[in-house]
Design an enzyme around this catalytic site. Structure first.
Site, PDB file in Angstrom:
ATOM      1  CD  GLU A  31       5.694  -3.628   5.979  1.00  0.00           C
ATOM      2  OE1 GLU A  31       5.285  -2.483   5.664  1.00  0.00           O
ATOM      3  OE2 GLU A  31       6.516  -3.825   6.874  1.00  0.00           O
ATOM      4  CG  ASP A  42       2.853   5.964   4.562  1.00  0.00           C
ATOM      5  OD1 ASP A  42       3.464   5.145   5.267  1.00  0.00           O
ATOM      6  OD2 ASP A  42       1.749   5.731   4.042  1.00  0.00           O
TER       7      ASP A  42
END
Length: 250
Positions: A31, A42
């Site tokens: 990724e 995040d």
């Protein structure tokens, strides 16, 4: 078949070098995070890495150009982009998908794009070769899981806990049961991510999942450790995965 090793790196100035290291150490799918100013899924480690990447001048266009330039050198494993829909919208959907295909991108993970809108995106570009990867949260109902699994491409990313990336904490108590249900309904691998750091956690979660995603820990190691130390850690993860070989769906 061995379990899938899916590490995450930020798309910073060193991302091509880091991608090559991961490919050499047995990553199946990497990724690559596209830096974004408001990354809602995040945790602090990846947010900080994204902020630094933006200051370095990195953007979706720069990252895709780099992948195009090095495409022939990046044959060791597949790579996907983790991004937010605003980045794609700003770039232009058609142009973004076209450049992703030219750059050899296997798929897109778009955590802020709900399933229904992702399906609309797929319908607008029926001939695209880039997979739109589905995420399934522990809070999803069985009916919704069945619906998402039936339309899944590439692999399914199952979130191990109700948190942001890198958060410490126990896996969701229903994780194994949920993953088993998803596997029953899906025709693609079902992997687990969020909060996974150690070989022991990888071994635990891949007793039932088809692979593991590791993000914040790898971002930190590339930022702070010597390359040999980072490679040693990656090798320990690959070993843990190989010890949990499966004959399950691939």
């Amino acid at each position: 078949m061995s379990k899938l090793f899916i590490p995450y790196i930020m798309g910073n100035k060193k991302f091509i070098d880091n991608l090559k290291v991961l490919q050499e150490e047995g990553a199946d799918i990497v990724e690559i995070g596209l830096p974004f100013s408001d990354p809602v899924a995040d945790g602090p480690t990846i947010m900080d890495a994204g902020s630094k990447a933006i200051k370095e001048g990195m953007s979706a266009r720069v990252i895709l150009d780099e992948l195009k330039a090095h495409k022939d050198e990046l044959q060791g494993s597949k790579y996907v982009l983790m991004t937010y829909y605003n980045v794609i919208l700003h770039y232009g959907e058609a142009a973004f998908l076209e450049d992703c295909e030219a750059a050899g991108v296997y798929g897109l993970i778009i955590p802020d794009l709900p399933f229904e809108l992702a399906e609309q995106l797929k319908a607008r570009f029926p001939d695209r070769k880039v997979n739109i990867i589905s995420l399934i949260a522990m809070t999803a109902s069985n009916e919704r899981i069945e619906h998402i699994a039936a339309h899944a491409e590439g692999f399914i990313y199952t979130v191990t806990m109700n948190a942001t990336t890198g958060d410490n904490g126990a896996f969701h108590p229903e994780l194994q049961q949920k993953i088993a249900f998803i596997q029953e309904k899906a025709n693609v691998p079902v992997v687990a991510g969020f909060g996974i750091r150690t070989p022991e956690q990888v071994a635990e979660v891949t007793r039932f999942a088809d692979g593991a995603v590791i993000g914040s820990e790898i971002v930190k190691r590339f930022a702070n450790d010597e390359e040999a130390t980072t490679r040693g850690y990656l090798q320990s993860i690959r070993k843990a995965l190989d010890e949990n070989k499966t004959t399950a769906q691939s």
